[in-house]
Design a protein around this motif. Structure first.
Motif, mmCIF file in Angstrom:
data_model
loop_
_atom_site.group_PDB
_atom_site.id
_atom_site.type_symbol
_atom_site.label_atom_id
_atom_site.label_comp_id
_atom_site.label_asym_id
_atom_site.label_seq_id
_atom_site.Cartn_x
_atom_site.Cartn_y
_atom_site.Cartn_z
ATOM 1 N N LEU A 110 4.051 -15.859 -15.029
ATOM 2 C CA LEU A 110 3.599 -16.985 -15.837
ATOM 3 C C LEU A 110 2.464 -17.776 -15.204
ATOM 4 O O LEU A 110 1.911 -18.681 -15.826
ATOM 5 C CB LEU A 110 4.780 -17.935 -16.093
ATOM 6 C CG LEU A 110 5.919 -17.323 -16.912
ATOM 7 C CD1 LEU A 110 7.180 -18.140 -16.751
ATOM 8 C CD2 LEU A 110 5.524 -17.217 -18.376
ATOM 9 N N ARG A 111 2.094 -17.427 -13.982
ATOM 10 C CA ARG A 111 1.132 -18.263 -13.267
ATOM 11 C C ARG A 111 -0.265 -18.220 -13.880
ATOM 12 O O ARG A 111 -1.055 -19.148 -13.679
ATOM 13 C CB ARG A 111 1.067 -17.865 -11.797
ATOM 14 C CG ARG A 111 0.585 -16.468 -11.523
ATOM 15 C CD ARG A 111 0.647 -16.165 -10.044
ATOM 16 N NE ARG A 111 0.441 -14.738 -9.778
ATOM 17 C CZ ARG A 111 0.513 -14.208 -8.566
ATOM 18 N NH1 ARG A 111 0.769 -14.977 -7.527
ATOM 19 N NH2 ARG A 111 0.324 -12.917 -8.393
ATOM 20 N N ASN A 112 -0.596 -17.173 -14.637
ATOM 21 C CA ASN A 112 -1.928 -17.064 -15.240
ATOM 22 C C ASN A 112 -1.964 -17.516 -16.693
ATOM 23 O O ASN A 112 -2.960 -17.339 -17.387
ATOM 24 C CB ASN A 112 -2.440 -15.623 -15.134
ATOM 25 C CG ASN A 112 -2.667 -15.214 -13.688
ATOM 26 O OD1 ASN A 112 -3.142 -16.001 -12.879
ATOM 27 N ND2 ASN A 112 -2.331 -13.972 -13.365
ATOM 28 N N ILE A 113 -0.851 -18.087 -17.159
ATOM 29 C CA ILE A 113 -0.804 -18.608 -18.521
ATOM 30 C C ILE A 113 -1.092 -20.112 -18.481
ATOM 31 O O ILE A 113 -0.582 -20.824 -17.614
ATOM 32 C CB ILE A 113 0.574 -18.360 -19.160
ATOM 33 C CG1 ILE A 113 0.817 -16.846 -19.331
ATOM 34 C CG2 ILE A 113 0.690 -19.060 -20.507
ATOM 35 C CD1 ILE A 113 2.164 -16.510 -19.924
ATOM 36 N N ASP A 114 -1.906 -20.582 -19.407
ATOM 37 C CA ASP A 114 -2.211 -22.014 -19.490
ATOM 38 C C ASP A 114 -0.911 -22.785 -19.740
ATOM 39 O O ASP A 114 -0.253 -22.596 -20.761
ATOM 40 C CB ASP A 114 -3.188 -22.266 -20.633
ATOM 41 C CG ASP A 114 -3.520 -23.744 -20.791
ATOM 42 O OD1 ASP A 114 -3.129 -24.537 -19.917
ATOM 43 O OD2 ASP A 114 -4.160 -24.093 -21.797
ATOM 44 N N LYS A 115 -0.538 -23.632 -18.802
ATOM 45 C CA LYS A 115 0.736 -24.340 -18.893
ATOM 46 C C LYS A 115 0.588 -25.785 -19.354
ATOM 47 O O LYS A 115 1.464 -26.613 -19.127
ATOM 48 C CB LYS A 115 1.446 -24.312 -17.541
ATOM 49 C CG LYS A 115 1.891 -22.924 -17.103
ATOM 50 C CD LYS A 115 2.688 -23.007 -15.801
ATOM 51 C CE LYS A 115 3.121 -21.617 -15.359
ATOM 52 N NZ LYS A 115 3.871 -21.664 -14.082
ATOM 53 N N SER A 116 -0.505 -26.119 -20.015
ATOM 54 C CA SER A 116 -0.735 -27.504 -20.407
ATOM 55 C C SER A 116 0.352 -28.024 -21.359
ATOM 56 O O SER A 116 0.647 -29.213 -21.367
ATOM 57 C CB SER A 116 -2.114 -27.660 -21.049
ATOM 58 O OG SER A 116 -2.228 -26.822 -22.190
ATOM 59 N N ASN A 117 0.925 -27.153 -22.178
ATOM 60 C CA ASN A 117 2.011 -27.590 -23.060
ATOM 61 C C ASN A 117 3.238 -26.670 -22.945
ATOM 62 O O ASN A 117 4.008 -26.522 -23.891
ATOM 63 C CB ASN A 117 1.543 -27.691 -24.511
ATOM 64 C CG ASN A 117 1.055 -26.360 -25.055
ATOM 65 O OD1 ASN A 117 1.063 -25.349 -24.359
ATOM 66 N ND2 ASN A 117 0.623 -26.355 -26.306
ATOM 67 N N ILE A 118 3.376 -26.054 -21.768
ATOM 68 C CA ILE A 118 4.509 -25.176 -21.478
ATOM 69 C C ILE A 118 5.247 -25.726 -20.268
ATOM 70 O O ILE A 118 4.637 -26.136 -19.291
ATOM 71 C CB ILE A 118 4.039 -23.735 -21.175
ATOM 72 C CG1 ILE A 118 3.334 -23.136 -22.395
ATOM 73 C CG2 ILE A 118 5.216 -22.853 -20.762
ATOM 74 C CD1 ILE A 118 2.656 -21.810 -22.104
#
Length: 201
Positions: A110-118
């Motif tokens: 998950l580290r390369n997924i945009d986590k701004s709303n996750i």
């Protein structure tokens, strides 16, 4: 909870409380909820990826070495990661808020997924918790031809998985909840809600 969170991801080893937590949070926040196990079941209708397809599930753990169980777990999780990732992305971008739980989630994936709303929540088993959980779930191993070996192999794979998640969580400095034998369901939900609100104290 922080208003911008559209996807909550709950990862951890089998029998650690992911489904219980996800169900409770989904009710409280009125989010949809799905398990990576369900996603895997759908993928299996299209691609032959189920390592247990020729086994009674109990015999699968008895007849295979721990090393093979681990290897096949990683392979299976790799096969279903693409649809999991797609589901995370569409719900974070435009679809309804959702909670996705399952042991096919790994911090490093998950580290390369945009986590701004996750928001990711990881459940880590404390000492002897996994063993107690499987021993208490008698229906799981009832009827096994070699109960001791089934429990031993299943437990060793679960402990490997638990350590892998913990090591990745520590490396990436992600939020996690330590599950010890005295933690109640209410306390687990309360801890999760604190993390989701941005208050980890």
């Amino acid at each position: 909870m922080a208003n911008n969170v559209k996807v909550i991801l709950i990862g951890g080893s089998p029998m650690i409380g992911k489904t219980t937590l996800a169900t409770e949070l989904a009710l409280k926040y009125r989010y949809n909820c799905i398990s990576t196990d369900d996603i895997g079941e759908i993928v299996q209708t299209i691609i032959d990826i189920n390592p247990m397809k020729d086994f009674d599930y109990r015999e699968y753990y008895i007849k295979n070495s721990v090393e093979k169980l681990i290897k096949e777990t990683l392979k299976y999780h790799k096969e279903i990661w693409k649809p999991i990732k797609h589901l995370i992305e569409i719900h974070s971008e435009w679809s309804n808020p959702i909670i996705i739980e399952g042991w096919a989630l790994y911090p490093k994936l998950l580290r390369n997924i945009d986590k701004s709303n996750i928001k990711c929540l990881w459940l880590i088993a404390g000492e002897n918790v996994l063993e107690k959980r499987i021993l208490d779930k008698k229906e799981f191993y009832k009827g096994a031809s070699n109960k001791e070996k089934m429990i031993s192999n299943y437990l060793k794979r679960s402990k490997w998985h638990n350590k892998k998640i913990y090591d990745e969580v520590v490396e990436l400095d992600d939020d996690y909840i330590m599950i010890d034998k005295d933690l109640t369901k209410e306390e687990l939900v309360d801890k999760a809600m604190q993390l989701l609100s941005g208050n980890s104290e």
